[in-house]
Design an enzyme around this catalytic site. Sequence first.
Site, PDB file in Angstrom:
ATOM      1  CB  SER A  73      -0.922   0.018   1.221  1.00 26.41           C
ATOM      2  OG  SER A  73      -1.759  -1.118   1.225  1.00 26.41           O
ATOM      3  CB  SER A 200       3.399  -6.405  -0.698  1.00 25.71           C
ATOM      4  OG  SER A 200       3.170  -6.706   0.656  1.00 25.71           O
ATOM      5  CG  HIS A 202       2.020  -9.672   3.325  1.00 25.56           C
ATOM      6  ND1 HIS A 202       0.740 -10.187   3.334  1.00 25.56           N
ATOM      7  CD2 HIS A 202       1.900  -8.380   2.957  1.00 25.56           C
ATOM      8  CE1 HIS A 202      -0.114  -9.221   2.988  1.00 25.56           C
ATOM      9  NE2 HIS A 202       0.574  -8.119   2.746  1.00 25.56           N
ATOM     10  CB  THR A 238      15.296   3.428  11.589  1.00 24.53           C
ATOM     11  OG1 THR A 238      15.673   4.653  12.217  1.00 24.53           O
ATOM     12  CG2 THR A 238      16.359   2.376  11.832  1.00 24.53           C
ATOM     13  CB  CYS A 326     -19.348  -9.366   6.525  1.00 27.76           C
ATOM     14  SG  CYS A 326     -21.097  -9.633   6.338  1.00 27.76           S
TER      15      CYS A 326
HETATM   16  C1  LIG Z   1      -2.196  -7.061  -0.957  1.00 27.68           C
HETATM   17  C2  LIG Z   1      -2.222  -6.086  -2.060  1.00 27.68           C
HETATM   18  C3  LIG Z   1      -1.816  -4.754  -1.869  1.00 27.68           C
HETATM   19  C4  LIG Z   1      -1.447  -4.210  -0.520  1.00 27.68           C
HETATM   20  O1  LIG Z   1      -0.258  -4.754  -0.015  1.00 27.68           O
HETATM   21  P1  LIG Z   1       0.022  -4.607   1.556  1.00 27.68           P
HETATM   22  O2  LIG Z   1       1.435  -5.018   1.717  1.00 27.68           O
HETATM   23  O3  LIG Z   1      -0.919  -5.558   2.234  1.00 27.68           O
HETATM   24  O4  LIG Z   1      -0.225  -3.188   1.903  1.00 27.68           O
HETATM   25  C5  LIG Z   1      -1.805  -3.895  -2.949  1.00 27.68           C
HETATM   26  N1  LIG Z   1      -2.176  -4.326  -4.163  1.00 27.68           N
HETATM   27  C6  LIG Z   1      -2.557  -5.589  -4.406  1.00 27.68           C
HETATM   28  C7  LIG Z   1      -2.933  -6.003  -5.789  1.00 27.68           C
HETATM   29  C8  LIG Z   1      -2.599  -6.511  -3.356  1.00 27.68           C
HETATM   30  O5  LIG Z   1      -3.004  -7.758  -3.586  1.00 27.68           O
END
Ligand SMILES: *Cc1c(COP(=O)(O)O)cnc(C)c1O
Length: 392
Positions: A73, A200, A202, A238, A326
Amino acid sequence: MEKLRYFDHAATTATKEEVVKEMLPYFTLNFGNASSIYSIGRKSKRAVEDARDKVANAIGAGPKEIYFTSCGSESDNLAIKGVAYANRERGNHIITTKIEHPAVLHTCQNLEKQGFNVTYLNVDSEGLISLKELEEAITDKTILISVMFANNEIGTIEPIKEIGEIAKKHNIYFHTDAVQAIGNVRINVNELNIDLLSMSAHKFYGPKGMGALYVRTGVKFDKIQDGGHQERNKRAGTENVAGIVGMGKAIELAYENFDEYNKKLTNLRDYYISQVEEKIPYIKLNGHRTKRLPGNANISFRFIEGESLLLNLDMKGICASSGSACTSGSLDPSHVLLAIGLPHEIAHGSLRITIGEENTKEDIDFLVNTLIEVVERLRNMSPLYEDFIKNR
Ligand SMILES: *Cc1c(COP(=O)(O)O)cnc(C)c1O
């Protein structure tokens, strides 16, 4: 209690053991601040730069083009606001799509309040943008095109190379949110003419709270967070050394095992889709059948509420995601499913499964068998289904 079967890898993934192992020393023994000049600081700095090389290598970029952030994000915000603010004198028009992640959509809406104009491109029934509509939307005020690499809900992969060519021809910066694509698609930012790319950790078996933004050398962008001079004065704060190390290791592993992983996911996905199509009536696959992420299958089940489906699957130890209500804190169906033209009642009965490395064929069989049973039970409780069967 049933064994846990996790089919929500687009939401997040477990951090790989090997990744955690590489990260651990940077919490304790090697805790130095990467900006400090004594030896444990320099050690952290070296670890950060090693990881930067790995992230850059994975997408064919140079290390000086990678900026570490706290999440996907943040990368989206930095890319879009950063380019918008720095290029304001050139123009105030941005082109994006109706199916972006909220990190892009809401950023664009925010910029609209600040005097920018944004065009939100339509998509067709499979989730693809029209290149013709894109070219027609370009004006002499357009400074940025932001189109996601692959959609997080329906898995559709956009024509990135063609978009890159159009952007280049018109001398407009091209940003892509590649959060779902990294580890699932081979990406070379030069071949694809990408100027900015968000990722990202994760989402590819790295740690949460760790993102990166690729910015091509020469692209003008402003920082959006004030503070210290970290990340070549573009992202204050940092450095999250352990997180950065984890991201580097995770992206390296993702592309080391790419072919095998991709084939495994594609096979399981196609097996799941064909099983559901064969065994459950009144369903519809959402997104493009082949131009889609290897692990993504999004299917609408008519006469069913996605939420009831999820709760029933959860009782069997299955984690999946629905395209409605939801989960997202609102009663509206997903903006993506509406954009591909699904009527509200069908969008509400959508189930997204996203397959990952620990899933097996046995997991898919269990999921399909559970779905057969749950879908039938829920339909038998539905007055709409009763009417439909009577009038058939
Ligand atoms: C998960 C996701 C994000 C956001 O990533 P975060 O690390 O959770 O903030 C942005 N764009 C897409 C397409 C995603 O699947």
